[in-house]
Write an enzyme that holds these catalytic residues in place. Structure first.
Site, mmCIF file in Angstrom:
data_model
loop_
_atom_site.group_PDB
_atom_site.id
_atom_site.type_symbol
_atom_site.label_atom_id
_atom_site.label_comp_id
_atom_site.label_asym_id
_atom_site.label_seq_id
_atom_site.Cartn_x
_atom_site.Cartn_y
_atom_site.Cartn_z
ATOM 1 N N SER A 19 0.819 -1.214 0.000
ATOM 2 C CA SER A 19 0.000 0.000 0.000
ATOM 3 C C SER A 19 0.853 1.264 0.000
ATOM 4 C CB SER A 19 -0.952 0.016 1.207
ATOM 5 O OG SER A 19 -0.218 -0.028 2.418
ATOM 6 N N TYR A 95 -0.495 -17.615 -8.702
ATOM 7 C CA TYR A 95 0.472 -16.525 -8.742
ATOM 8 C C TYR A 95 1.881 -17.091 -8.893
ATOM 9 C CZ TYR A 95 1.310 -17.251 -3.681
ATOM 10 O OH TYR A 95 1.606 -17.773 -2.446
#
Length: 345
Positions: A19, A95
């Site tokens: 973030s 992933y």
């Protein structure tokens, strides 16, 4: 800086702490190739002091050319991690690359997943400028730091490697040199300014001293001023300071050049000092003979935990258990010194 090659297009990268700061820088670097980014971080609502959330990061990743999946994840919560992985597989398929803060697990995981998944650790050679560094280091600390871009470029180098490249502990500057990068001033916040070595690298004080000396930063050792005879003290705090004193040397004093004062509350509390300016260093009960550069206030229990490695200074500071006044850069230096002493405490 390292150019993008497009090699990560379509790859899915699971990044914790994406973030803001270093995690987001890595995400944006990969996004420029067209990668899919799973943003696994705790911040879903804006923090009063730290910018960015998983959702604002997702918008930046999309703008850079990648795809994004914001997931609320506290890495201490196994269920949240599992949920994020399931969402990633559902949205992007399996992933291919993950970034975690798991240096201690690298060797074991590299052996366990050999031939299937590459596991490597990446660490900065110098302090990296982030919002958290501003909070801990105070005004002016950024001039001693590099940009997050150097970690992003180094991570990109690792992502391009084959699966056989595994089990490595990598320093950002070293791998970039292997890639042909020669000008590291482009990564500096203030090009030409002396850089603060990373706090957790095992760099010996003599090496730090040599670097600082090239800028005329290391003064001659002061002769210790005469102090009144110390009052006999006992208890966990006194024992901690005794061990600290036995660990001191001229090299440590030259590398640190600071006087620390501790205001301790609770049993065996009071005012104590650690003098790392005088020849050989000194510790004691009471105020130092010269003005302290850093004053730390905390409980005696937390002080003993901090010096024995059971409580990290940065966590103590962020949680309010430790209050610091004075030169924050010198306070950070003490954390590295404590890491060297932990085995003796």
């Amino acid at each position: 800086m390292l150019p993008n090659t497009g090699k990560l297009a379509g790859c899915t990268i699971f990044i914790t702490g994406a973030s803001r700061g270093i995690g987001k820088a890595i995400a944006l670097k990969a996004a420029k190739d067209g990668a899919n980014i799973v943003i696994a971080a705790k911040t879903a609502q804006a923090h009063p002091k730290l910018p960015g959330t998983i959702y604002t990061a997702a918008e930046e990743i999309k703008a850079a050319g990648g795809k994004a999946l914001p997931c609320i994840v506290d890495v201490r919560d196994e269920e949240q991690i599992s949920n994020a992985v399931e969402k990633a597989v559902e949205k992007f398929g399996a992933y291919t690359i993950a970034k975690y803060g798991m240096s201690m697990c690298v060797l074991g995981m590299a052996e366990e997943f050999k031939g299937e998944i590459a596991v490597n650790a990446l660490w900065p050679k110098t302090a990296i400028h982030t919002a958290a560094m501003d909070m801990l280091g105070g005004y002016g600390i950024e001039s001693q730091c590099r940009k997050v871009d150097i970690i992003a470029d180094a991570a990109y180098c690792i992502f391009k490697k084959p699966k056989s490249f595994t089990g490595n502990f990598i320093i950002d500057e070293n791998i970039l040199k292997e890639e042909g990068i020669k000008n590291f001033d482009v990564y500096a916040i203030t090009p030409g300014h002396p850089l603060l070595p990373d706090f957790f690298l095992d760099e010996q004080p003599a090496t730090v001293t040599k670097k600082a000396d090239s800028y005329g930063a290391v003064p001659e050792l002061k002769e210790e001023k005469t102090q009144p005879p110390p009052q006999p003290r006992s208890g966990a705090v006194a024992e901690t300071f005794r061990i600290v004193k036995d660990s001191l040397s001229d090299d440590i004093v030259k590398a640190t050049q600071a006087i620390y004062q501790f205001q301790l509350s609770g049993e065996d509390g009071g005012t104590w000092f650690l003098d790392l300016k005088s020849k050989g260093g000194n510790v004691g009960y009471g105020e130092p003979s010269d003005q302290a550069d850093v004053v730390m206030s905390m409980s005696t229990d937390d002080f003993v935990k901090m010096f024995s490695g059971k409580l990290k200074p940065t966590m103590a500071f962020m949680s309010g258990k430790l209050k610091i006044k004075g030169n924050m850069a010198l306070a950070i230096k003490l954390e590295k010194l404590m890491n060297q002493m932990n085995s003796k405490l």
